[in-house]
Design a protein around this motif. Structure first.
Motif, PDB file in Angstrom:
ATOM      1  N   PRO A  81      40.943  30.580  27.012  1.00  0.00           N
ATOM      2  CA  PRO A  81      40.781  31.919  27.600  1.00  0.00           C
ATOM      3  C   PRO A  81      39.994  31.922  28.898  1.00  0.00           C
ATOM      4  O   PRO A  81      40.361  32.650  29.837  1.00  0.00           O
ATOM      5  N   ALA A  82      38.906  31.153  28.998  1.00  0.00           N
ATOM      6  CA  ALA A  82      38.084  31.186  30.209  1.00  0.00           C
ATOM      7  C   ALA A  82      38.872  30.725  31.422  1.00  0.00           C
ATOM      8  O   ALA A  82      38.740  31.291  32.519  1.00  0.00           O
ATOM      9  N   LEU A  83      39.733  29.713  31.256  1.00  0.00           N
ATOM     10  CA  LEU A  83      40.536  29.234  32.372  1.00  0.00           C
ATOM     11  C   LEU A  83      41.655  30.204  32.708  1.00  0.00           C
ATOM     12  O   LEU A  83      41.972  30.425  33.881  1.00  0.00           O
ATOM     13  N   ARG A  84      42.263  30.808  31.692  1.00  0.00           N
ATOM     14  CA  ARG A  84      43.301  31.810  31.953  1.00  0.00           C
ATOM     15  C   ARG A  84      42.718  32.994  32.712  1.00  0.00           C
ATOM     16  O   ARG A  84      43.330  33.519  33.647  1.00  0.00           O
ATOM     17  N   LEU A  85      41.525  33.413  32.305  1.00  0.00           N
ATOM     18  CA  LEU A  85      40.884  34.555  32.956  1.00  0.00           C
ATOM     19  C   LEU A  85      40.533  34.224  34.396  1.00  0.00           C
ATOM     20  O   LEU A  85      40.731  35.035  35.302  1.00  0.00           O
ATOM     21  N   ARG A  86      40.016  33.009  34.627  1.00  0.00           N
ATOM     22  CA  ARG A  86      39.673  32.595  35.986  1.00  0.00           C
ATOM     23  C   ARG A  86      40.904  32.610  36.882  1.00  0.00           C
ATOM     24  O   ARG A  86      40.875  33.097  37.998  1.00  0.00           O
ATOM     25  N   ASN A  87      42.041  32.083  36.387  1.00  0.00           N
ATOM     26  CA  ASN A  87      43.264  32.065  37.190  1.00  0.00           C
ATOM     27  C   ASN A  87      43.770  33.473  37.469  1.00  0.00           C
ATOM     28  O   ASN A  87      44.248  33.770  38.566  1.00  0.00           O
ATOM     29  N   ALA A  88      43.678  34.341  36.465  1.00  0.00           N
ATOM     30  CA  ALA A  88      44.143  35.719  36.661  1.00  0.00           C
ATOM     31  C   ALA A  88      43.316  36.430  37.722  1.00  0.00           C
ATOM     32  O   ALA A  88      43.860  37.080  38.633  1.00  0.00           O
ATOM     33  N   PHE A  89      41.990  36.336  37.612  1.00  0.00           N
ATOM     34  CA  PHE A  89      41.131  36.954  38.622  1.00  0.00           C
ATOM     35  C   PHE A  89      41.345  36.312  39.989  1.00  0.00           C
ATOM     36  O   PHE A  89      41.338  36.999  41.018  1.00  0.00           O
ATOM     37  N   GLY A  90      41.531  34.999  39.997  1.00  0.00           N
ATOM     38  CA  GLY A  90      41.734  34.303  41.267  1.00  0.00           C
ATOM     39  C   GLY A  90      42.964  34.788  41.992  1.00  0.00           C
ATOM     40  O   GLY A  90      42.944  34.976  43.216  1.00  0.00           O
ATOM     41  N   ARG A  91      44.032  35.032  41.251  1.00  0.00           N
ATOM     42  CA  ARG A  91      45.266  35.494  41.890  1.00  0.00           C
ATOM     43  C   ARG A  91      45.124  36.927  42.407  1.00  0.00           C
ATOM     44  O   ARG A  91      45.651  37.276  43.461  1.00  0.00           O
ATOM     45  N   VAL A  92      44.395  37.755  41.670  1.00  0.00           N
ATOM     46  CA  VAL A  92      44.184  39.141  42.106  1.00  0.00           C
ATOM     47  C   VAL A  92      43.391  39.195  43.405  1.00  0.00           C
ATOM     48  O   VAL A  92      43.727  39.935  44.334  1.00  0.00           O
ATOM     49  N   PHE A  93      42.328  38.400  43.472  1.00  0.00           N
ATOM     50  CA  PHE A  93      41.419  38.470  44.614  1.00  0.00           C
ATOM     51  C   PHE A  93      41.709  37.427  45.690  1.00  0.00           C
ATOM     52  O   PHE A  93      40.990  37.357  46.680  1.00  0.00           O
ATOM     53  N   ILE A 121      25.228  24.698  28.767  1.00  0.00           N
ATOM     54  CA  ILE A 121      26.278  24.844  27.757  1.00  0.00           C
ATOM     55  C   ILE A 121      26.912  26.227  27.837  1.00  0.00           C
ATOM     56  O   ILE A 121      28.144  26.367  27.812  1.00  0.00           O
ATOM     57  N   ARG A 122      26.096  27.268  27.939  1.00  0.00           N
ATOM     58  CA  ARG A 122      26.641  28.627  28.031  1.00  0.00           C
ATOM     59  C   ARG A 122      27.539  28.772  29.267  1.00  0.00           C
ATOM     60  O   ARG A 122      28.624  29.356  29.198  1.00  0.00           O
ATOM     61  N   ARG A 123      27.115  28.230  30.389  1.00  0.00           N
ATOM     62  CA  ARG A 123      27.900  28.347  31.616  1.00  0.00           C
ATOM     63  C   ARG A 123      29.214  27.581  31.511  1.00  0.00           C
ATOM     64  O   ARG A 123      30.246  28.008  32.050  1.00  0.00           O
ATOM     65  N   LEU A 124      29.197  26.454  30.815  1.00  0.00           N
ATOM     66  CA  LEU A 124      30.434  25.687  30.631  1.00  0.00           C
ATOM     67  C   LEU A 124      31.443  26.447  29.780  1.00  0.00           C
ATOM     68  O   LEU A 124      32.658  26.306  29.963  1.00  0.00           O
ATOM     69  N   VAL A 125      30.964  27.266  28.867  1.00  0.00           N
ATOM     70  CA  VAL A 125      31.857  28.061  28.026  1.00  0.00           C
ATOM     71  C   VAL A 125      32.429  29.243  28.793  1.00  0.00           C
ATOM     72  O   VAL A 125      33.633  29.538  28.725  1.00  0.00           O
ATOM     73  N   THR A 126      31.565  29.940  29.542  1.00  0.00           N
ATOM     74  CA  THR A 126      32.000  31.181  30.190  1.00  0.00           C
ATOM     75  C   THR A 126      32.681  30.960  31.534  1.00  0.00           C
ATOM     76  O   THR A 126      33.534  31.749  31.932  1.00  0.00           O
ATOM     77  N   ASP A 127      32.322  29.876  32.257  1.00  0.00           N
ATOM     78  CA  ASP A 127      32.912  29.632  33.576  1.00  0.00           C
ATOM     79  C   ASP A 127      32.984  28.128  33.818  1.00  0.00           C
ATOM     80  O   ASP A 127      32.282  27.583  34.670  1.00  0.00           O
ATOM     81  N   PRO A 128      33.843  27.418  33.071  1.00  0.00           N
ATOM     82  CA  PRO A 128      33.851  25.954  33.148  1.00  0.00           C
ATOM     83  C   PRO A 128      34.193  25.408  34.524  1.00  0.00           C
ATOM     84  O   PRO A 128      33.648  24.382  34.938  1.00  0.00           O
ATOM     85  N   ALA A 129      35.085  26.082  35.246  1.00  0.00           N
ATOM     86  CA  ALA A 129      35.510  25.561  36.546  1.00  0.00           C
ATOM     87  C   ALA A 129      34.354  25.514  37.545  1.00  0.00           C
ATOM     88  O   ALA A 129      34.293  24.619  38.392  1.00  0.00           O
ATOM     89  N   MET A 130      33.436  26.471  37.469  1.00  0.00           N
ATOM     90  CA  MET A 130      32.282  26.487  38.361  1.00  0.00           C
ATOM     91  C   MET A 130      31.133  25.664  37.780  1.00  0.00           C
ATOM     92  O   MET A 130      30.457  24.910  38.492  1.00  0.00           O
TER      93      MET A 130
END
Length: 424
Positions: free
Chosen positions: A94-106, A48-57
Motif C-alpha cells: 500500500p505505501a508504494l501504491r500510494l506514493r505512485n498515485a500521489f506522484g502521478r497527481v502532483f 522503522i516507522r518511516r520505512l513503513v509509512t514512506d519507504p521510498a524516501m
C-alpha cells in the motif's frame, strides 16, 4: 511498527535474499527467487516507522543518516535485492501504491521548470564544488552515458566513443558548421566538435560553475575563437544553427515543457539542419521520479517514456530521422563512476562530509540499478526539419565513426611512443 515492516519485507522481497539485523540484535531473513544476498542493519529504531509509512524516501535518508547500514557488503547489494524485487511486488504494498498515485497527481507541478526554477534546480546539483566531479568522472567530465562498443572500455575510452557516436549522427560533413550545444556541461562535447570536426560551437548552460570551467577550458585549448559558452535558458535562444546537440539535459526539462523544448529546436535549426537528442528514458511507460532523488539530487528531474516524448515531438514539425536505444551502457558507466567515487572517497569527504558521501553513494548505486534491473535506458533521436536532411541509410554514421576512431588512434600512437621514450 516492527511487525508492519516485517510484513512489508515479506511481501516485497521477490528476488534475492535480504537479512535484516534489528536494533535489539535479532535477525530476520527474507528470500525470493535465487539472486544476490545482502544484509542490512537497522541502527536506529526511529527509522522503522518511516520505512513503513514512506519507504521510498526513508531508505535513502536512513542510509544518509547512518540509521541503516549494509553489513559485509555495500548499499549497492542491499538496493539490488530491493529494486530487483520492487517491480514485481510494489502493487502488493500500500505505501508504494500510494506514493505512485500521489506522484502521478502532483507530477506536473513538480516539473513546472520555468527559466527561474530551472536555474535553481541546476544549481542544486551542478554548482557543487568542481573538484567533486573531477574525482569520479572521466578526464573530460562527461556526466552522461558512455558508449561501450566492446564492453570492456575504460571510462575515458567509453566517453570518447560516446562523443564519436554522437558526432557521427550530427553529419559533420564540412568545416565551420554552426552547432548549438543545449546543456553543454563543462564543455567537453563542444570542445570536441570544434577541435576534432572543425565546427563552430555555441554551448549554453544554466550552471555558473560549469560555465566558468567551460570557458576556462576553451581558453586553455586555444579554441575560444571557435567555441563560446553562454549562461542561457534554452527557450531564450533565437539564432539559427546547422546542427543542434543536447546530451543529458532533456531529463531536466519536464514533460509540461516538452512542447517548448522541441519548438526551440525547430525554430533554431536551419531548414537543412540535423539535431541529436541524447537522454535517459523508460521502457515501461510513464512513471514518477523517486521522491528521494527529486529532493536530494535532481529537483524537477524526470526520465520519460518514449510515448511521452513523441506526442509533443510529432506536433513540433520536426522529423525523427533515426532512433537508437542504448540499454546497459549507462549501467556500465555508473559502475565506473561508483568505483572511482569509492577510490576517492576520502578526498570527497574532505570537500563535504560523511552524510554527503553516503548521499552520493546511494544515488550512484540506485541509478546503476535503475538500468540493470529496472526499466531505464538511454535513447538517441536524430531530428530534422526535412526528410532529406540526412542520407537514407546509416552507412554514413558508421563510416564517420570509424574514421574518427582511426584518426584518434593514429594521433595517440606517436604520443604514447613519445611517453615511453621519455620514461626510458
Amino acid at each position: 511498527m516492527r511487525i508492519l515492516l516485517d510484513n512489508l519485507l515479506k511481501r516485497l522481497v521477490a528476488h534475492g535474499d535480504l537479512s535484516v539485523i534489528w536494533p535489539d540484535g535479532a535477525i530476520s531473513h527474507y528470500a525470493g527467487r535465487p539472486g544476490r544476498a545482502a544484509t542490512l542493519a537497522i541502527r536506529d529504531p526511529a527509522i522503522i516507522r518511516r520505512l513503513v509509512t514512506d519507504p521510498a524516501m526513508a531508505l535513502g535518508e536512513g542510509y544518509m543518516e547512518g540509521a541503516l547500514d549494509p553489513v559485509d557488503g555495500s548499499i549497492y547489494d542491499v538496493l539490488h535485492v530491493l529494486l530487483s524485487s520492487v517491480q514485481e511486488s510494489e502493487g502488493r504494498i500500500p505505501a508504494l501504491r500510494l506514493r505512485n498515485a500521489f506522484g502521478r497527481v502532483f507530477r506536473p507541478l513538480a516539473q513546472l521548470n520555468n527559466a527561474r526554477r530551472s536555474k535553481r534546480n541546476v544549481a542544486h546539483h551542478y554548482d557543487l564544488n568542481g573538484r567533486l566531479y573531477a574525482l569520479f568522472l572521466d578526464r573530460d567530465r562527461q556526466y552522461s552515458c558512455g558508449y561501450f562498443p566492446r564492453g570492456d572500455e575504460t571510462i575515458d575510452e567509453a566517453q570518447a566513443a560516446k562523443k564519436r557516436h554522437i558526432a557521427s549522427k550530427l553529419l559533420l560533413d564540412r568545416p565551420d558548421l554552426e552547432v548549438l550545444d543545449i546543456g553543454c556541461g563543462w564543455g567537453g562535447m563542444a570542445l570536441t566538435l570544434a577541435r576534432d570536426y572543425g565546427a563552430r560551437v555555441t554551448g549554453i548552460t544554466l550552471s555558473e560553475e560549469q560555465l566558468a570551467e567551460a570557458r576556462r577550458r576553451a581558453e586553455a585549448e586555444g579554441l575560444a575563437d571557435r567555441v563560446s559558452f553562454e549562461l542561457m535558458d534554452y527557450r531564450a535562444m533565437t539564432r539559427e544553427f546547422d546542427r543542434i546537440v543536447s546530451v543529458g539535459m532533456f531529463e531536466h526539462v519536464g514533460v509540461p515543457n516538452y512542447p517548448s523544448f522541441f519548438a526551440t529546436v525547430q525554430r533554431c535549426l536551419k531548414p537543412d539542419g540535423v539535431a541529436l537528442l541524447h537522454a535517459i528514458g523508460r521502457f515501461d511507460g510513464p512513471d514518477v521520479t523517486s521522491p528521494w532523488l527529486a529532493k536530494y539530487i535532481f529537483p524537477g528531474g524526470y526520465s520519460p517514456s518514449l510515448s511521452e516524448v513523441f506526442a509533443p515531438l510529432e506536433r513540433s514539425g520536426l522529423r525523427s530521422t533515426d532512433i537508437e536505444i542504448l540499454r546497459l551502457h549507462y549501467a556500465k558507466t555508473l559502475a565506473h563512476w561508483r568505483k572511482r567515487f569509492a577510490a576517492n572517497r576520502d578526498a570527497i569527504a574532505s570537500l563535504y562530509d560523511e552524510r554527503f558521501c553516503r548521499m552520493f553513494e546511494f544515488y550512484l548505486a540506485g541509478s546503476q540499478l535503475a538500468f540493470e534491473v529496472q526499466d531505464h535506458m538511454v535513447f538517441q533521436i536524430q531530428l530534422a526539419r526535412r526528410q532529406d536532411a540526412a542520407p537514407l541509410t546509416r552507412d554514413y554514421m558508421i563510416d564517420a565513426e570509424r574514421a574518427a576512431q582511426s584518426l584518434s588512434r593514429s594521433i595517440s600512437a606517436p604520443h604514447a611512443a613519445s611517453l615511453r621514450s621519455t620514461a626510458s
